[in-house]
Design an enzyme around this catalytic site. Structure first.
Site, PDB file in Angstrom:
ATOM      1  N   ALA A 168      16.393 -39.476  30.434  1.00 25.54           N
ATOM      2  CA  ALA A 168      17.665 -39.716  29.754  1.00 25.54           C
ATOM      3  C   ALA A 168      17.911 -38.980  28.424  1.00 25.54           C
ATOM      4  CB  ALA A 168      18.167 -41.089  29.808  1.00 25.54           C
ATOM      5  N   GLY A 169      16.709 -38.408  28.031  1.00 29.68           N
ATOM      6  CA  GLY A 169      16.691 -37.688  26.628  1.00 29.68           C
ATOM      7  C   GLY A 169      17.009 -36.344  26.806  1.00 29.68           C
ATOM      8  N   ILE A 227      15.232 -33.052  26.577  1.00 26.58           N
ATOM      9  CA  ILE A 227      14.548 -32.167  27.597  1.00 26.58           C
ATOM     10  C   ILE A 227      14.537 -32.623  29.026  1.00 26.58           C
ATOM     11  CG2 ILE A 227      12.477 -30.747  27.937  1.00 26.58           C
ATOM     12  CD1 ILE A 227      11.835 -30.903  24.822  1.00 26.58           C
ATOM     13  N   ASP A 265      13.742 -44.678  32.358  1.00 27.58           N
ATOM     14  CA  ASP A 265      14.034 -44.308  30.932  1.00 27.58           C
ATOM     15  C   ASP A 265      14.369 -45.748  30.233  1.00 27.58           C
ATOM     16  OD1 ASP A 265      14.980 -41.669  29.238  1.00 27.58           O
ATOM     17  OD2 ASP A 265      15.351 -43.737  28.343  1.00 27.58           O
ATOM     18  N   THR A 296      16.181 -46.136  24.766  1.00 29.44           N
ATOM     19  CA  THR A 296      16.190 -46.066  23.321  1.00 29.44           C
ATOM     20  C   THR A 296      17.768 -45.508  22.721  1.00 29.44           C
ATOM     21  OG1 THR A 296      15.198 -44.034  22.769  1.00 29.44           O
ATOM     22  CG2 THR A 296      13.647 -45.968  23.520  1.00 29.44           C
ATOM     23  N   THR A 326       3.326 -31.459  22.771  1.00 25.47           N
ATOM     24  CA  THR A 326       4.098 -30.550  21.386  1.00 25.47           C
ATOM     25  C   THR A 326       3.066 -29.603  20.770  1.00 25.47           C
ATOM     26  OG1 THR A 326       4.983 -30.648  19.392  1.00 25.47           O
ATOM     27  CG2 THR A 326       3.795 -32.456  19.983  1.00 25.47           C
ATOM     28  N   ASP A 327       3.512 -28.697  20.210  1.00 30.75           N
ATOM     29  CA  ASP A 327       2.592 -27.854  19.596  1.00 30.75           C
ATOM     30  C   ASP A 327       2.252 -28.206  17.941  1.00 30.75           C
ATOM     31  OD1 ASP A 327       5.042 -27.639  18.210  1.00 30.75           O
ATOM     32  OD2 ASP A 327       5.203 -25.360  17.932  1.00 30.75           O
ATOM     33  N   GLU A 328       3.008 -29.365  17.814  1.00 29.92           N
ATOM     34  CA  GLU A 328       2.550 -30.064  16.534  1.00 29.92           C
ATOM     35  C   GLU A 328       1.249 -30.868  16.399  1.00 29.92           C
ATOM     36  OE1 GLU A 328       5.974 -32.373  14.727  1.00 29.92           O
ATOM     37  OE2 GLU A 328       7.535 -31.147  15.873  1.00 29.92           O
ATOM     38  N   TYR A 353       4.070 -38.871  14.314  1.00 30.34           N
ATOM     39  CA  TYR A 353       4.545 -38.502  15.663  1.00 30.34           C
ATOM     40  C   TYR A 353       3.450 -37.624  16.357  1.00 30.34           C
ATOM     41  CZ  TYR A 353       6.768 -35.257  18.703  1.00 30.34           C
ATOM     42  OH  TYR A 353       6.930 -34.504  19.954  1.00 30.34           O
ATOM     43  N   LYS A 405       1.058 -37.943  19.686  1.00 26.87           N
ATOM     44  CA  LYS A 405       0.968 -37.151  20.842  1.00 26.87           C
ATOM     45  C   LYS A 405      -0.435 -36.792  20.866  1.00 26.87           C
ATOM     46  CE  LYS A 405       4.302 -35.884  22.636  1.00 26.87           C
ATOM     47  NZ  LYS A 405       4.939 -36.615  23.944  1.00 26.87           N
ATOM     48  N   ASN A 415      13.034 -21.448   8.264  1.00 30.66           N
ATOM     49  CA  ASN A 415      14.139 -22.271   8.460  1.00 30.66           C
ATOM     50  C   ASN A 415      15.286 -21.646   7.723  1.00 30.66           C
ATOM     51  OD1 ASN A 415      12.664 -24.253   9.882  1.00 30.66           O
ATOM     52  ND2 ASN A 415      12.331 -25.465   8.352  1.00 30.66           N
ATOM     53  N   GLY A 444       4.204 -34.076   4.208  1.00 27.04           N
ATOM     54  CA  GLY A 444       3.362 -33.800   5.148  1.00 27.04           C
ATOM     55  C   GLY A 444       3.651 -32.638   5.973  1.00 27.04           C
TER      56      GLY A 444
HETATM   57  P1  NAD Z   1      14.481 -37.542  23.062  1.00 23.68           P
HETATM   58  O1  NAD Z   1      14.041 -38.276  22.060  1.00 23.68           O
HETATM   59  O2  NAD Z   1      15.483 -36.713  23.320  1.00 23.68           O
HETATM   60  O3  NAD Z   1      14.217 -38.343  24.735  1.00 23.68           O
HETATM   61  C1  NAD Z   1      13.130 -39.085  24.445  1.00 23.68           C
HETATM   62  C2  NAD Z   1      13.551 -40.097  25.628  1.00 23.68           C
HETATM   63  O4  NAD Z   1      12.634 -40.751  26.028  1.00 23.68           O
HETATM   64  C3  NAD Z   1      14.616 -40.868  25.675  1.00 23.68           C
HETATM   65  O5  NAD Z   1      15.527 -40.833  26.818  1.00 23.68           O
HETATM   66  C4  NAD Z   1      14.216 -42.453  25.290  1.00 23.68           C
HETATM   67  O6  NAD Z   1      14.863 -43.247  25.805  1.00 23.68           O
HETATM   68  C5  NAD Z   1      12.856 -42.300  26.469  1.00 23.68           C
HETATM   69  N1  NAD Z   1      11.969 -43.238  25.880  1.00 23.68           N
HETATM   70  C6  NAD Z   1      11.373 -43.392  24.794  1.00 23.68           C
HETATM   71  N2  NAD Z   1      10.586 -44.570  24.681  1.00 23.68           N
HETATM   72  C7  NAD Z   1      10.163 -44.824  25.956  1.00 23.68           C
HETATM   73  C8  NAD Z   1       9.612 -45.919  26.647  1.00 23.68           C
HETATM   74  N3  NAD Z   1       8.649 -46.643  25.860  1.00 23.68           N
HETATM   75  N4  NAD Z   1      10.063 -46.242  28.166  1.00 23.68           N
HETATM   76  C9  NAD Z   1      10.810 -45.233  28.583  1.00 23.68           C
HETATM   77  N5  NAD Z   1      11.277 -44.445  28.203  1.00 23.68           N
HETATM   78  C10 NAD Z   1      11.248 -44.048  26.588  1.00 23.68           C
HETATM   79  O7  NAD Z   1      13.179 -36.311  23.369  1.00 23.68           O
HETATM   80  P2  NAD Z   1      13.026 -34.963  23.726  1.00 23.68           P
HETATM   81  O8  NAD Z   1      13.134 -33.999  22.532  1.00 23.68           O
HETATM   82  O9  NAD Z   1      13.765 -34.785  25.056  1.00 23.68           O
HETATM   83  O10 NAD Z   1      11.393 -34.647  23.843  1.00 23.68           O
HETATM   84  C11 NAD Z   1      10.958 -35.078  25.137  1.00 23.68           C
HETATM   85  C12 NAD Z   1       9.508 -34.691  25.082  1.00 23.68           C
HETATM   86  O11 NAD Z   1       9.145 -33.509  25.050  1.00 23.68           O
HETATM   87  C13 NAD Z   1       8.732 -35.516  24.312  1.00 23.68           C
HETATM   88  O12 NAD Z   1       7.446 -36.348  24.863  1.00 23.68           O
HETATM   89  C14 NAD Z   1       8.365 -34.928  23.140  1.00 23.68           C
HETATM   90  O13 NAD Z   1       7.437 -35.138  22.384  1.00 23.68           O
HETATM   91  C15 NAD Z   1       8.279 -33.458  23.809  1.00 23.68           C
HETATM   92  N6  NAD Z   1       8.607 -32.361  23.040  1.00 23.68           N
HETATM   93  C16 NAD Z   1       9.836 -32.432  22.447  1.00 23.68           C
HETATM   94  C17 NAD Z   1      10.132 -31.036  21.734  1.00 23.68           C
HETATM   95  C18 NAD Z   1      11.448 -30.761  20.981  1.00 23.68           C
HETATM   96  O14 NAD Z   1      11.477 -29.728  20.443  1.00 23.68           O
HETATM   97  N7  NAD Z   1      12.517 -31.767  21.378  1.00 23.68           N
HETATM   98  C19 NAD Z   1       9.153 -29.997  21.323  1.00 23.68           C
HETATM   99  C20 NAD Z   1       7.850 -30.271  22.236  1.00 23.68           C
HETATM  100  C21 NAD Z   1       7.471 -31.420  22.886  1.00 23.68           C
END
Ligand code: NAD
Length: 321
Positions: free
Chosen positions: A9-10, A12, A33, A36, A123-125, A147, A151, A246, A272
């Site tokens: 539901a987030g 990506i 999901d 949150t 993540t690349d981080e 964070y 990861k 940026n 940091g």
């Molecule tokens: P987001 O914050 O938009 O979504 C995260 C989702 O995870 C939310 O829907 C939240 O409700 C759910 N969630 C959080 N904790 C939970 C739990 N304990 N149980 C069940 N659901 C839970 O994040 P995003 O930007 O869509 O990122 C998705 C993934 O990709 C993450 O693992 C993030 O580390 C990784 N990522 C993101 C990016 C970026 O630029 N956004 C880049 C590289 C990697």
């Protein structure tokens, strides 16, 4: 194939579910999901009620629930995480729980079932700040924020379960994503929506930190490539291979929004704050993946989306942001 997608539901995850249902209409998808503050069922309202899609509200740290859902799946794709670096600096608790304990719980559930794939979305981080060159998948990890440290811990656990228990694991590490449905605390949607609200855009430090911005649909297509063609036990970097300071990103958003540079407000840097991320993506390219969206077109498309969907982002923004 039956896919268990966590965190769908987030930002990506919701883009990925939509892509999967379109590309593979015979697949069955369960989205687990916790909803949150970052999870939003509006992100998927167009597919609500579709017969091959089920939403389950729950926490990936709940072993009983994880076991039940994993046992019915062929593959687990773990997007669920706490994701905002600034929040992890304020309080890392949720990051340790969801990102480390949550991944461990899913791995334990997967170990007791017969899944074909466990794909961890990372993540690349985790590589930390890269002064020169490009990070390769077997480089050492030097995460600098709570964070990225959480990861990296999850990545180590996933890899270890692959080695120790022969769990069919894979990891993707992507660069910064942007696109529709990104929560407006992240830099690109924050800047776009601030400008739409007539506000300034807060730019950290000297603005010279570099990121490899990737359009979310290109990341989703790469995750699809890894899921279907990736090799068990492998890690795949995902990036566009471009470096954008940026300040240049900010000026581009201002230009596309027809706003003057006086809208930039320089603010003290994040503690940091990593200077540069850069990925070597040759391994992913060997799977046949190519980026489809140019940065300019993807940014234009993203700005348009936020312009056309104020009802989506307005209620998510704090009055002070
Ligand atoms: P987001 O914050 O938009 O979504 C995260 C989702 O995870 C939310 O829907 C939240 O409700 C759910 N969630 C959080 N904790 C939970 C739990 N304990 N149980 C069940 N659901 C839970 O994040 P995003 O930007 O869509 O990122 C998705 C993934 O990709 C993450 O693992 C993030 O580390 C990784 N990522 C993101 C990016 C970026 O630029 N956004 C880049 C590289 C990697």
């Amino acid at each position: 194939m039956k896919l268990l997608i966590t965190g769908g539901a987030g930002f990506i995850g919701s883009n990925f579910i939509r892509l999967m249902l379109k590309k593979y209409p015979t697949y069955k998808i369960v989205n687990l999901d916790k909803l949150t503050y970052a999870g939003n069922l509006e992100n998927l309202k167009d597919i609500k009620g579709q017969r091959n899609y089920t939403f389950v509200k729950g926490d990936i740290c709940d072993l009983k629930l994880a076991q039940k859902l994993v046992s019915g799946a062929d593959a687990v794709i773990n997007f669920a995480a706490a994701t905002h670096v600034d929040r992890s600096i304020q309080d890392a608790g949720d990051f340790i729980k969801s990102n480390i304990q949550g991944t461990y719980t899913l791995l334990e559930a997967a170990r007791k079932s017969k899944i074909q794939r466990f794909l961890q979305i990372s993540t690349d981080e985790v590589y930390g700040s890269v002064e020169k060159g490009r990070s390769k998948e077997n480089d050492s990890l030097f995460p600098n924020s709570p964070y990225s440290a959480s990861k990296a811990a999850a990545d180590h656990l996933v890899r270890a379960y692959g080695v120790t228990y022969k769990l069919p694991v894979m990891i993707t590490r992507s660069s910064n994503n942007f696109g529709p449905y990104q929560y407006p605390e992240k830099v690109i949607p924050l800047f776009i929506t601030n400008l739409l609200e007539g506000k300034k855009v807060p730019l950290y430090g000297d603005g010279l930190n570099k990121r490899d911005w990737l359009f979310v649909l290109d990341n989703c297509r790469a995750i699809d490539a890894v899921l279907h063609k990736g090799k068990t036990g492998e890690i795949y970097n995902i990036g566009a291979g471009r470096e954008i300071p940026n300040i240049d990103l900010t000026k581009k958003i201002l230009k596309l929004s027809a706003m003057p540079e006086s809208r930039i407000q320089y603010v003290p840097d994040r503690p940091g704050h990593d200077r540069r991320y850069a990925l070597n993506v040759n391994k992913l390219r060997n799977l046949g993946w190519r980026q489809e969206f140019s940065f300019s077109n993807a940014l234009k498309l993203t700005i348009e989306w936020y312009k056309n969907n104020p009802h989506w982002w307005k209620r998510l923004k704090k009055p002070s942001s």
